[in-house]
Design an enzyme around this catalytic site. Structure first.
Site, PDB file in Angstrom:
ATOM      1  N   ASN A 139       0.846  -1.186   0.211  1.00 52.17           N
ATOM      2  CA  ASN A 139      -0.135   0.016  -0.038  1.00 52.17           C
ATOM      3  C   ASN A 139       0.931   1.335   0.041  1.00 52.17           C
ATOM      4  O   ASN A 139       1.721   1.370   0.763  1.00 52.17           O
ATOM      5  CB  ASN A 139      -0.790   0.042   1.221  1.00 52.17           C
ATOM      6  N   HIS A 165       0.904   6.138   1.801  1.00 51.44           N
ATOM      7  CA  HIS A 165       1.648   7.313   2.786  1.00 51.44           C
ATOM      8  C   HIS A 165       2.858   7.933   2.075  1.00 51.44           C
ATOM      9  O   HIS A 165       3.283   9.005   2.457  1.00 51.44           O
ATOM     10  CB  HIS A 165       1.916   6.818   4.193  1.00 51.44           C
ATOM     11  N   ARG A 219       3.022  18.893   2.162  1.00 45.47           N
ATOM     12  CA  ARG A 219       3.308  20.036   1.551  1.00 45.47           C
ATOM     13  C   ARG A 219       2.360  20.706   0.230  1.00 45.47           C
ATOM     14  O   ARG A 219       2.957  21.636  -0.260  1.00 45.47           O
ATOM     15  CB  ARG A 219       4.759  20.109   1.152  1.00 45.47           C
ATOM     16  N   HIS A 243      -5.753   3.623  -1.517  1.00 46.95           N
ATOM     17  CA  HIS A 243      -7.132   3.840  -0.842  1.00 46.95           C
ATOM     18  C   HIS A 243      -7.329   5.384  -1.205  1.00 46.95           C
ATOM     19  O   HIS A 243      -6.718   6.200  -0.918  1.00 46.95           O
ATOM     20  CB  HIS A 243      -6.989   3.839   0.566  1.00 46.95           C
ATOM     21  N   ARG A 302      -9.609   7.706  -0.618  1.00 48.76           N
ATOM     22  CA  ARG A 302     -10.196   8.283   0.614  1.00 48.76           C
ATOM     23  C   ARG A 302     -11.254   9.288   0.157  1.00 48.76           C
ATOM     24  O   ARG A 302     -11.046  10.070  -0.880  1.00 48.76           O
ATOM     25  CB  ARG A 302      -9.445   8.637   1.736  1.00 48.76           C
ATOM     26  N   ARG A 335      -7.407  12.590   1.474  1.00 57.79           N
ATOM     27  CA  ARG A 335      -6.222  13.014   2.201  1.00 57.79           C
ATOM     28  C   ARG A 335      -4.657  12.920   1.587  1.00 57.79           C
ATOM     29  O   ARG A 335      -3.788  13.317   1.893  1.00 57.79           O
ATOM     30  CB  ARG A 335      -6.238  12.881   3.722  1.00 57.79           C
ATOM     31  N   HIS A 336      -4.638  11.644   0.815  1.00 56.29           N
ATOM     32  CA  HIS A 336      -3.469  11.301   0.268  1.00 56.29           C
ATOM     33  C   HIS A 336      -3.549  10.897  -1.297  1.00 56.29           C
ATOM     34  O   HIS A 336      -3.163  11.902  -2.084  1.00 56.29           O
ATOM     35  CB  HIS A 336      -2.861  10.235   0.939  1.00 56.29           C
ATOM     36  N   GLU A 357      -8.469   0.111  -2.601  1.00 60.79           N
ATOM     37  CA  GLU A 357      -9.022   0.073  -1.418  1.00 60.79           C
ATOM     38  C   GLU A 357     -10.137   1.232  -1.467  1.00 60.79           C
ATOM     39  O   GLU A 357      -9.978   2.417  -1.893  1.00 60.79           O
ATOM     40  CB  GLU A 357      -8.240   0.301  -0.109  1.00 60.79           C
ATOM     41  N   THR A 372      -6.618   5.993  10.462  1.00 56.29           N
ATOM     42  CA  THR A 372      -6.472   4.878   9.467  1.00 56.29           C
ATOM     43  C   THR A 372      -7.583   3.998   9.647  1.00 56.29           C
ATOM     44  O   THR A 372      -8.609   4.287  10.553  1.00 56.29           O
ATOM     45  CB  THR A 372      -5.083   3.929   9.868  1.00 56.29           C
ATOM     46  N   THR A 373      -7.910   3.104   8.529  1.00 59.40           N
ATOM     47  CA  THR A 373      -8.870   1.989   8.799  1.00 59.40           C
ATOM     48  C   THR A 373      -9.305   1.324   9.935  1.00 59.40           C
ATOM     49  O   THR A 373      -8.392   0.528  10.264  1.00 59.40           O
ATOM     50  CB  THR A 373      -9.213   1.170   7.582  1.00 59.40           C
ATOM     51  N   GLU A 431     -10.384 -10.096   3.273  1.00 63.10           N
ATOM     52  CA  GLU A 431      -9.091  -9.520   3.970  1.00 63.10           C
ATOM     53  C   GLU A 431      -9.393  -9.470   5.474  1.00 63.10           C
ATOM     54  O   GLU A 431     -10.291  -8.635   5.685  1.00 63.10           O
ATOM     55  CB  GLU A 431      -8.721  -8.180   3.226  1.00 63.10           C
ATOM     56  N   HIS A 444      -3.073  -4.884   7.761  1.00 67.54           N
ATOM     57  CA  HIS A 444      -3.131  -3.932   8.745  1.00 67.54           C
ATOM     58  C   HIS A 444      -2.314  -3.961  10.146  1.00 67.54           C
ATOM     59  O   HIS A 444      -2.396  -4.819  10.704  1.00 67.54           O
ATOM     60  CB  HIS A 444      -4.716  -3.426   9.293  1.00 67.54           C
ATOM     61  N   GLY A 445      -1.473  -2.870  10.178  1.00 64.36           N
ATOM     62  CA  GLY A 445      -0.601  -2.951  11.355  1.00 64.36           C
ATOM     63  C   GLY A 445       0.592  -3.891  11.357  1.00 64.36           C
ATOM     64  O   GLY A 445       1.231  -4.074  12.261  1.00 64.36           O
ATOM     65  N   GLY A 477       1.246  -1.471   4.332  1.00 63.74           N
ATOM     66  CA  GLY A 477       1.650  -0.042   3.637  1.00 63.74           C
ATOM     67  C   GLY A 477       2.620   0.501   4.754  1.00 63.74           C
ATOM     68  O   GLY A 477       3.758   0.936   4.262  1.00 63.74           O
ATOM     69  N   HIS A 478       2.197   1.067   5.925  1.00 65.64           N
ATOM     70  CA  HIS A 478       2.838   2.028   6.678  1.00 65.64           C
ATOM     71  C   HIS A 478       4.233   1.724   7.148  1.00 65.64           C
ATOM     72  O   HIS A 478       5.060   2.289   6.755  1.00 65.64           O
ATOM     73  CB  HIS A 478       1.993   2.437   8.156  1.00 65.64           C
TER      74      HIS A 478
HETATM   75  N1  PXP Z   1      -5.307  -3.391   4.097  1.00 65.22           N
HETATM   76  C1  PXP Z   1      -6.507  -2.566   4.394  1.00 65.22           C
HETATM   77  C2  PXP Z   1      -7.922  -2.983   3.904  1.00 65.22           C
HETATM   78  C3  PXP Z   1      -5.999  -1.231   4.656  1.00 65.22           C
HETATM   79  O1  PXP Z   1      -7.168  -0.343   4.833  1.00 65.22           O
HETATM   80  C4  PXP Z   1      -4.863  -0.858   5.093  1.00 65.22           C
HETATM   81  C5  PXP Z   1      -4.347   0.601   5.457  1.00 65.22           C
HETATM   82  O2  PXP Z   1      -4.850   1.500   4.212  1.00 65.22           O
HETATM   83  C6  PXP Z   1      -3.930  -1.910   4.928  1.00 65.22           C
HETATM   84  C7  PXP Z   1      -4.249  -3.095   4.524  1.00 65.22           C
HETATM   85  C8  PXP Z   1      -2.625  -1.468   5.318  1.00 65.22           C
HETATM   86  O3  PXP Z   1      -2.362  -1.236   6.759  1.00 65.22           O
HETATM   87  P1  PXP Z   1      -0.855  -0.539   7.168  1.00 65.22           P
HETATM   88  O4  PXP Z   1      -0.484   0.499   6.732  1.00 65.22           O
HETATM   89  O5  PXP Z   1      -0.950  -0.376   8.630  1.00 65.22           O
HETATM   90  O6  PXP Z   1       0.092  -1.578   6.788  1.00 65.22           O
END
Ligand code: PXP
Length: 236
Positions: A6, A9, A17, A42, A44, A48-49, A69, A99-100, A150, A190-191, A212-213
């Protein structure tokens, strides 16, 4: 096990900026070079991004799978029908969240979810539902007509004790088994980080992890291609 990266970010940094760089499309191409199996972004509702232009350019330029997403809002569904990503992952969306925060409540929203799945499937888009690891949500996803789910790994990732972490791993395991039994493709995310990904990557039956993050964070220091290839190495 496959890896979806993802790149939201990278666009967050650009929007800090309201500048032209860093370009999320360049990140997507480097993630591809690093060995990812899909690129995830994603769109949104508050933009925002990632924005529509990023999505169109990513879709045109990458050769791996593109997973969009998205929420179930009418405008976003219309956009997805026009862009036709390989896959759409339906997520719940709140304006104020960082975040989600949780999974989509497919049990409660079954009619709406079914309608959106039909609208996207009609355009040849594979639909995945981002759900909490609860068997009721897995069953409801199958009934609504999703091809994939997912499983939200956020509670696992944020667990403060081993007991809580193991309880969550069990729940995820149970849902993977059920999902597969129902004929669903099962993904998770996620996370997830370089430090906590291994127990999730060890669960057989999960097809793809979406991260992603943590990857974008590491890429600040070592570059996107290397950060992706490190994560790909870890999970496989
Ligand atoms: N999967 C889904 C459905 C998400 O919404 C996100 C966050 O955008 C992620 C995975 C990735 O999460 P993370 O950025 O915490 O890795």
């Amino acid at each position: 096990m496959k890896l979806g990266v993802n790149i939201d970010h990278v666009a967050t940094l650009r929007q800090a900026r309201k500048a032209m760089e860093p370009d999320p499309v360049e990140a997507a191409l480097l993630a591809q070079k690093g060995g990812c199996d899909s690129v995830v972004a994603h769109l949104r509702e508050d933009r925002r991004h990632i924005n529509e232009n990023d999505i169109s350019r990513i879709k045109k330029q990458i050769s791996v799978k593109f997973n969009l997403e998205m929420s179930m809002s009418r405008a976003i569904v219309n956009f997805a029908q026009k862009i036709r990503p390989d896959q759409a992952t339906i997520v719940p969306e709140k304006r104020q969240e960082l975040t989600t925060e949780g999974g989509l409540d497919v049990v409660r929203l079954k009619n709406k979810v079914k309608e959106v799945i039909e609208a996207l499937s009609k355009k040849g888009i594979e639909v995945s539902l981002f759900i909490n690891p609860e068997t009721g949500q897995v069953n409801a996803s199958r009934k609504a007509g999703a091809q994939a789910i997912e499983l939200h790994t956020g509670v696992y990732a944020n667990a403060r004790t081993n007991r809580q972490r193991n309880r969550e791993l069990k729940k995820i395991n149970r849902c993977v088994k059920l999902g597969r039994k129902l004929g669903l493709t099962v993904n998770a995310g996620h996370g997830l980080t370089y430090d906590n990904v291994l127990p999730i990557a060890s669960i057989s039956g999960i097809e793809e992890l979406n991260i992603g993050h943590s990857i974008v964070s590491r890429s600040v220091f070592i570059g996107m291609e290397k950060a992706v290839s490190m994560m790909k190495g870890l999970i496989s």
